[in-house]
Design a protein around this motif. Structure first.
Motif, PDB file in Angstrom:
ATOM      1  N   ARG A 104       0.848  -1.192   0.000  1.00 23.66           N
ATOM      2  CA  ARG A 104       0.000   0.000   0.000  1.00 23.66           C
ATOM      3  C   ARG A 104       0.891   1.251   0.000  1.00 23.66           C
ATOM      4  O   ARG A 104       1.656   1.456   0.946  1.00 23.66           O
ATOM      5  CB  ARG A 104      -0.883   0.001   1.233  1.00 23.66           C
ATOM      6  CG  ARG A 104      -1.871   1.138   1.315  1.00 23.66           C
ATOM      7  CD  ARG A 104      -2.711   1.063   2.570  1.00 23.66           C
ATOM      8  NE  ARG A 104      -3.290  -0.250   2.785  1.00 23.66           N
ATOM      9  CZ  ARG A 104      -4.400  -0.695   2.196  1.00 23.66           C
ATOM     10  NH1 ARG A 104      -5.042   0.080   1.346  1.00 23.66           N
ATOM     11  NH2 ARG A 104      -4.856  -1.902   2.463  1.00 23.66           N
ATOM     12  N   PRO A 105       0.788   2.096  -1.038  1.00 22.14           N
ATOM     13  CA  PRO A 105       1.606   3.309  -1.041  1.00 22.14           C
ATOM     14  C   PRO A 105       1.187   4.251   0.087  1.00 22.14           C
ATOM     15  O   PRO A 105      -0.001   4.431   0.345  1.00 22.14           O
ATOM     16  CB  PRO A 105       1.342   3.928  -2.415  1.00 22.14           C
ATOM     17  CG  PRO A 105       0.094   3.299  -2.918  1.00 22.14           C
ATOM     18  CD  PRO A 105      -0.057   1.977  -2.225  1.00 22.14           C
ATOM     19  N   GLU A 106       2.188   4.813   0.760  1.00 22.44           N
ATOM     20  CA  GLU A 106       1.931   5.735   1.869  1.00 22.44           C
ATOM     21  C   GLU A 106       2.999   6.818   1.888  1.00 22.44           C
ATOM     22  O   GLU A 106       4.173   6.532   1.679  1.00 22.44           O
ATOM     23  CB  GLU A 106       1.996   5.016   3.215  1.00 22.44           C
ATOM     24  CG  GLU A 106       1.004   3.902   3.421  1.00 22.44           C
ATOM     25  CD  GLU A 106       1.243   3.174   4.742  1.00 22.44           C
ATOM     26  OE1 GLU A 106       1.585   3.836   5.743  1.00 22.44           O
ATOM     27  OE2 GLU A 106       1.098   1.945   4.765  1.00 22.44           O
ATOM     28  N   ASN A 117       6.217   4.528   1.954  1.00 25.85           N
ATOM     29  CA  ASN A 117       6.053   3.187   1.382  1.00 25.85           C
ATOM     30  C   ASN A 117       5.727   3.422  -0.085  1.00 25.85           C
ATOM     31  O   ASN A 117       4.675   3.994  -0.396  1.00 25.85           O
ATOM     32  CB  ASN A 117       4.926   2.421   2.071  1.00 25.85           C
ATOM     33  CG  ASN A 117       4.793   1.002   1.567  1.00 25.85           C
ATOM     34  OD1 ASN A 117       5.163   0.694   0.437  1.00 25.85           O
ATOM     35  ND2 ASN A 117       4.244   0.135   2.387  1.00 25.85           N
ATOM     36  N   PRO A 118       6.608   2.998  -1.002  1.00 24.25           N
ATOM     37  CA  PRO A 118       6.349   3.249  -2.419  1.00 24.25           C
ATOM     38  C   PRO A 118       5.242   2.375  -3.001  1.00 24.25           C
ATOM     39  O   PRO A 118       4.868   2.536  -4.159  1.00 24.25           O
ATOM     40  CB  PRO A 118       7.690   2.934  -3.073  1.00 24.25           C
ATOM     41  CG  PRO A 118       8.285   1.886  -2.178  1.00 24.25           C
ATOM     42  CD  PRO A 118       7.864   2.280  -0.787  1.00 24.25           C
ATOM     43  N   GLY A 119       4.711   1.451  -2.194  1.00 22.56           N
ATOM     44  CA  GLY A 119       3.749   0.475  -2.705  1.00 22.56           C
ATOM     45  C   GLY A 119       4.507  -0.680  -3.338  1.00 22.56           C
ATOM     46  O   GLY A 119       5.695  -0.869  -3.090  1.00 22.56           O
ATOM     47  N   ALA A 120       3.819  -1.446  -4.129  1.00 24.36           N
ATOM     48  CA  ALA A 120       4.419  -2.615  -4.782  1.00 24.36           C
ATOM     49  C   ALA A 120       4.348  -2.448  -6.288  1.00 24.36           C
ATOM     50  O   ALA A 120       3.383  -1.901  -6.816  1.00 24.36           O
ATOM     51  CB  ALA A 120       3.683  -3.885  -4.365  1.00 24.36           C
ATOM     52  N   ALA A 133       7.901   5.100  -6.174  1.00 24.43           N
ATOM     53  CA  ALA A 133       8.048   6.513  -5.798  1.00 24.43           C
ATOM     54  C   ALA A 133       9.294   7.090  -6.448  1.00 24.43           C
ATOM     55  O   ALA A 133      10.272   6.390  -6.694  1.00 24.43           O
ATOM     56  CB  ALA A 133       8.135   6.660  -4.285  1.00 24.43           C
ATOM     57  N   ILE A 134       9.220   8.372  -6.707  1.00 22.71           N
ATOM     58  CA  ILE A 134      10.368   9.148  -7.158  1.00 22.71           C
ATOM     59  C   ILE A 134      10.562  10.269  -6.141  1.00 22.71           C
ATOM     60  O   ILE A 134       9.602  10.951  -5.769  1.00 22.71           O
ATOM     61  CB  ILE A 134      10.152   9.758  -8.560  1.00 22.71           C
ATOM     62  CG1 ILE A 134       9.947   8.663  -9.609  1.00 22.71           C
ATOM     63  CG2 ILE A 134      11.309  10.694  -8.933  1.00 22.71           C
ATOM     64  CD1 ILE A 134      11.157   7.797  -9.886  1.00 22.71           C
ATOM     65  N   LEU A 135      11.801  10.411  -5.683  1.00 23.77           N
ATOM     66  CA  LEU A 135      12.143  11.500  -4.773  1.00 23.77           C
ATOM     67  C   LEU A 135      13.032  12.484  -5.514  1.00 23.77           C
ATOM     68  O   LEU A 135      13.964  12.088  -6.205  1.00 23.77           O
ATOM     69  CB  LEU A 135      12.913  10.973  -3.553  1.00 23.77           C
ATOM     70  CG  LEU A 135      12.261   9.876  -2.739  1.00 23.77           C
ATOM     71  CD1 LEU A 135      13.201   9.433  -1.622  1.00 23.77           C
ATOM     72  CD2 LEU A 135      10.934  10.340  -2.173  1.00 23.77           C
ATOM     73  N   ARG A 136      12.725  13.747  -5.340  1.00 23.71           N
ATOM     74  CA  ARG A 136      13.630  14.787  -5.823  1.00 23.71           C
ATOM     75  C   ARG A 136      14.267  15.398  -4.582  1.00 23.71           C
ATOM     76  O   ARG A 136      13.555  15.875  -3.693  1.00 23.71           O
ATOM     77  CB  ARG A 136      12.875  15.812  -6.650  1.00 23.71           C
ATOM     78  CG  ARG A 136      12.511  15.228  -8.010  1.00 23.71           C
ATOM     79  CD  ARG A 136      11.712  16.172  -8.884  1.00 23.71           C
ATOM     80  NE  ARG A 136      11.423  15.551 -10.160  1.00 23.71           N
ATOM     81  CZ  ARG A 136      10.500  14.638 -10.375  1.00 23.71           C
ATOM     82  NH1 ARG A 136       9.765  14.210  -9.375  1.00 23.71           N
ATOM     83  NH2 ARG A 136      10.291  14.120 -11.567  1.00 23.71           N
ATOM     84  N   ILE A 146       4.415   9.638  -5.708  1.00 19.60           N
ATOM     85  CA  ILE A 146       4.037   8.258  -5.962  1.00 19.60           C
ATOM     86  C   ILE A 146       3.556   8.201  -7.412  1.00 19.60           C
ATOM     87  O   ILE A 146       2.701   8.986  -7.820  1.00 19.60           O
ATOM     88  CB  ILE A 146       2.910   7.789  -5.013  1.00 19.60           C
ATOM     89  CG1 ILE A 146       3.326   7.895  -3.556  1.00 19.60           C
ATOM     90  CG2 ILE A 146       2.458   6.386  -5.386  1.00 19.60           C
ATOM     91  CD1 ILE A 146       4.270   6.834  -3.072  1.00 19.60           C
ATOM     92  N   LEU A 147       4.100   7.250  -8.192  1.00 16.09           N
ATOM     93  CA  LEU A 147       3.723   7.112  -9.597  1.00 16.09           C
ATOM     94  C   LEU A 147       3.049   5.767  -9.836  1.00 16.09           C
ATOM     95  O   LEU A 147       3.496   4.734  -9.316  1.00 16.09           O
ATOM     96  CB  LEU A 147       4.965   7.204 -10.487  1.00 16.09           C
ATOM     97  CG  LEU A 147       5.764   8.506 -10.430  1.00 16.09           C
ATOM     98  CD1 LEU A 147       6.989   8.388 -11.312  1.00 16.09           C
ATOM     99  CD2 LEU A 147       4.903   9.678 -10.839  1.00 16.09           C
TER     100      LEU A 147
END
Length: 150
Positions: A104-106, A117-120, A133-136, A146-147
């Motif tokens: 679960r993305p969080e 949590n980027p999810g699965a 997920a992408i972090l800048r 979250i993508l």
């Protein structure tokens, strides 16, 4: 700095995941990798830091640590597979806590620390979306996104 964050690939690396990670300077994988060979296509994009998850076994479990500490442009982070395995003693001074397991993305901020949590992005489970997920990271700030993989 552009950082890709993923978890719970469970031995499936979709072409779309590689497309979304293109241009990343680092990749963090929060466990349940599957076979170690799954990390090779990720390493062709950027250096990979990965931990083992509860379903990783054999050579994968032997090769990957259960937790990992590092920094992103001077901002300290920690990877764990399950959020409940995060040691509260780590949290002071931490800028990023990455975990997986639930699929679960969080995203949530706890003071100046981002819990992510980027999810699965592996096999679909639990009727949840496939995400990463992408972090800048710049100027001592983390901007998360979250993508959707599909």
């Amino acid at each position: 700095m552009r950082v890709g964050v993923l978890a719970d690939t469970h031995n499936l690396l979709r072409p779309r995941v590689l497309d979304l990670l293109a241009g990343c300077e680092r990749i963090l994988h929060a466990g349940d990798v599957g076979d170690l060979s799954l990390l090779e296509p990720l390493r062709r994009i950027a250096p990979v830091e990965a931990i083992c998850g509860n379903t990783d076994s054999g050579a994968t479990a032997a090769a990957l640590p259960e937790t990992l500490a590092g920094d992103l442009a001077g901002l300290p982070f920690r990877l764990v597979h399950r959020r409940e395995d995060a040691d509260p003693a780590w949290l002071p001074g931490l800028s990023l806590l990455v975990y997986g397991h639930s699929h679960r993305p969080e995203l949530s901020w706890h003071g100046s620390c981002l819990w992510l949590n980027p999810g699965a992005c592996g096999p679909r489970r639990f009727h949840l979306p496939l995400t990463l997920a992408i972090l800048r990271v710049a100027d001592r700030r983390i901007v998360p996104e979250i993508l959707a993989v599909e």
